[in-house]
Design a protein around this motif. Structure first.
Motif, mmCIF file in Angstrom:
data_model
loop_
_atom_site.group_PDB
_atom_site.id
_atom_site.type_symbol
_atom_site.label_atom_id
_atom_site.label_comp_id
_atom_site.label_asym_id
_atom_site.label_seq_id
_atom_site.Cartn_x
_atom_site.Cartn_y
_atom_site.Cartn_z
ATOM 1 N N LYS A 47 0.855 -1.173 0.000
ATOM 2 C CA LYS A 47 0.000 0.000 0.000
ATOM 3 C C LYS A 47 0.892 1.224 0.000
ATOM 4 O O LYS A 47 2.006 1.200 0.520
ATOM 5 C CB LYS A 47 -0.911 0.007 1.228
ATOM 6 N N ARG A 48 0.394 2.287 -0.607
ATOM 7 C CA ARG A 48 1.176 3.523 -0.693
ATOM 8 C C ARG A 48 0.720 4.514 0.363
ATOM 9 O O ARG A 48 -0.467 4.796 0.499
ATOM 10 C CB ARG A 48 1.040 4.149 -2.069
ATOM 11 N N LEU A 81 -3.545 11.683 -5.882
ATOM 12 C CA LEU A 81 -3.895 10.800 -6.994
ATOM 13 C C LEU A 81 -2.696 10.442 -7.856
ATOM 14 O O LEU A 81 -2.641 9.352 -8.429
ATOM 15 C CB LEU A 81 -5.019 11.420 -7.817
ATOM 16 N N TYR A 138 0.207 9.673 -6.857
ATOM 17 C CA TYR A 138 0.894 8.530 -6.240
ATOM 18 C C TYR A 138 -0.055 7.363 -5.981
ATOM 19 O O TYR A 138 0.359 6.350 -5.445
ATOM 20 C CB TYR A 138 1.584 8.970 -4.939
ATOM 21 N N GLN A 139 -1.320 7.532 -6.352
ATOM 22 C CA GLN A 139 -2.330 6.506 -6.099
ATOM 23 C C GLN A 139 -2.246 6.049 -4.648
ATOM 24 O O GLN A 139 -2.212 4.851 -4.350
ATOM 25 C CB GLN A 139 -2.181 5.357 -7.088
ATOM 26 N N ALA A 140 -2.223 7.035 -3.747
ATOM 27 C CA ALA A 140 -2.040 6.766 -2.323
ATOM 28 C C ALA A 140 -3.224 6.022 -1.726
ATOM 29 O O ALA A 140 -4.379 6.333 -2.015
ATOM 30 C CB ALA A 140 -1.811 8.077 -1.576
ATOM 31 N N ASP A 141 -2.907 5.029 -0.908
ATOM 32 C CA ASP A 141 -3.912 4.276 -0.167
ATOM 33 C C ASP A 141 -4.127 4.874 1.220
ATOM 34 O O ASP A 141 -5.222 4.811 1.768
ATOM 35 C CB ASP A 141 -3.467 2.810 0.010
ATOM 36 N N ARG A 163 -11.142 12.388 -3.562
ATOM 37 C CA ARG A 163 -11.993 11.251 -3.941
ATOM 38 C C ARG A 163 -12.946 11.644 -5.061
ATOM 39 O O ARG A 163 -13.112 10.936 -6.053
ATOM 40 C CB ARG A 163 -12.757 10.743 -2.729
ATOM 41 N N ALA A 185 -11.137 12.231 -8.391
ATOM 42 C CA ALA A 185 -10.750 10.953 -8.998
ATOM 43 C C ALA A 185 -11.885 10.371 -9.833
ATOM 44 O O ALA A 185 -11.640 9.669 -10.809
ATOM 45 C CB ALA A 185 -10.334 9.962 -7.921
#
Length: 176
Positions: A16-17, A150, A152-155, A171, A174
């Motif tokens: 996960k990022r 977004l 880094y497509q961070a979790d 969110r 996106a």
């Protein structure tokens, strides 16, 4: 999208990022440590996450106008993270302005996000209610933050309560 910084270390499958940014708006202090830095260091140092910790110098431009003070504060924050134990072999630590894709993606988002949508942001409404002049950077702050997240497509994006609405904006953006 190419990312300039990638943490090194053994890969045991997709992680996960984690993404966290800190604005260089003054000297780091004990409140910064307990408010954000310690949590970010502890999470990054576990090695469980692909961790990106950045110095949000573009975000700071909404309030900091002294180039030298901004630069000094950015260096002090980086030094503080390292001095407080951030393992830079497990996390990428960098200045937001060193990765042009942050602003490039924000510009792309600016062409799909509407002004009425941004006018609902708490920071904008607060300034407006106090008859303060709002610069475009403050108005557009949620879009740049969405680009940060977004890209880094961070979790995991640890933030304070004051940033919760900006996470919701990310969110929503996106989904545009």
């Amino acid at each position: 999208m190419h990312m300039s910084s990638t943490p090194s270390g053994p890969e045991s499958g997709p992680k996960k990022r984690l993404l966290s940014g800190v604005k260089p708006t003054g000297r780091p202090h004990i409140g910064n440590y307990f408010g954000a830095m310690k949590q970010n260091i502890d999470l990054a140092n576990t090695g469980e996450y692909q961790s990106y910790i950045f110095i949000a110098d573009y975000h700071a431009l909404t309030t900091v106008k002294d180039k030298d003070a901004l630069s000094q504060s950015a260096y002090e924050i980086a030094a503080s993270y390292i001095a407080c134990g951030l393992d830079i072999s497990k996390a990428a630590l960098f200045r937001q302005s060193s990765v042009p894709e942050h602003t490039e993606l924000a510009w792309v988002f600016n062409n799909v996000v509407t002004m009425p949508y941004l006018m609902r942001a708490h920071a904008f409404k607060d300034h407006e209610a106090k008859d303060k002049e709002v610069n475009v950077g403050l108005f557009d702050y949620p879009v740049l933050m969405a680009a940060d997240i977004l890209m880094y497509q961070a979790d995991i994006v640890p933030v304070g309560q004051d940033q919760k609405q900006h996470i919701e904006y990310a969110r929503d953006i996106a989904g545009f």
